[in-house]
Design a protein around this motif. Sequence first.
Motif, mmCIF file in Angstrom:
data_model
loop_
_atom_site.group_PDB
_atom_site.id
_atom_site.type_symbol
_atom_site.label_atom_id
_atom_site.label_comp_id
_atom_site.label_asym_id
_atom_site.label_seq_id
_atom_site.Cartn_x
_atom_site.Cartn_y
_atom_site.Cartn_z
ATOM 1 N N LEU A 21 7.167 -27.283 17.317
ATOM 2 C CA LEU A 21 8.140 -26.276 17.002
ATOM 3 C C LEU A 21 8.585 -25.888 15.542
ATOM 4 N N PHE A 22 8.521 -24.814 15.137
ATOM 5 C CA PHE A 22 8.622 -24.591 13.696
ATOM 6 C C PHE A 22 9.703 -23.385 13.168
ATOM 7 N N VAL A 23 9.835 -23.861 12.148
ATOM 8 C CA VAL A 23 11.116 -22.706 11.406
ATOM 9 C C VAL A 23 10.193 -21.726 10.642
ATOM 10 N N GLY A 24 10.290 -20.524 10.594
ATOM 11 C CA GLY A 24 9.570 -19.641 9.804
ATOM 12 C C GLY A 24 10.518 -18.916 8.693
ATOM 13 N N VAL A 25 9.596 -17.903 7.999
ATOM 14 C CA VAL A 25 10.476 -17.408 6.873
ATOM 15 C C VAL A 25 10.280 -15.885 7.105
#
Length: 288
Positions: free
Chosen positions: A177-181
């Motif tokens: 799971l990732f955190v985007g911009v």
Amino acid sequence: MDFSWDDLRLFLVVARLGGLSAARGTTGLSAATLGRRVTALERQIGEPLFVRTQTGFTLTRAGEALLERAEDVEAAMRALTHWREGAIGARVVRVSAGTWTTDFLARHMDALWSPGDGFRVEFVTAYEKIDIGRRAADIGVRSERPVEPNLAGRRLTPVAYALYCAPRLAAGVKDGLFVGVTGPAANTASARWLMAHHGDRIVASGNDAHSVRELVAGGAGLTVLPCFVGDADPRLSRIRGPIPELAGEQWLVLHHEERHSPPVRRLADRIAKLMKDNAALFAGELPR
């Protein structure tokens, strides 16, 4: 038609930083207030000054024309200020860099400046390239060599990027799971890489670099950070080595004429030394 210097000053900030959100930190005003001031100036001019999009503001032809003239007014106002305050301590050296580089420089201010230097320092943080050729800044730290004919460049240190997450998630990275911009920060190479490789697994996002880091430190997922940021934050763990596709450079950029100014030269030399003294941190070579 009477123009207010305060309105022109706000217009310059929005034009240079490419939007209302980016201009908030520099002006201390809310995005809503900035928007009203820009709209009022457009009504006074009689033409739109910006094309507004979800990713930011771009200048119209009328905006470009006003920018050139507003910069002339800015130069005159600076000269007036210098005359009023006197030569000692009146010179402001403006340093343009991205969010993380500005943070790094600010944390090491004692290596860059002291009260006896006879000049002041102003940081101009922006995701887009600030126009040093038009004297929007005196010194720039950029990710690429300058190609403009009136600029001089000095290569600094390589910069590495890697994936980071909160330490407690390191064993569960398989969940992916990732955190985007979002927003202007999404135009950086690292944000584009993340979207291209893991865009379908982004579960949280932030529209500025600091909020993304806080989301990752809070356990929301993984993201890409410069190693000099991630490795220096005890709340984060690096996942594997640097990402080869994102290996980059840093360049110190000066205007050909301004580089001979003693305050500019002194500060530029100190920035170069600070970065080279920390080359291993920037290159992701420090032990974890």
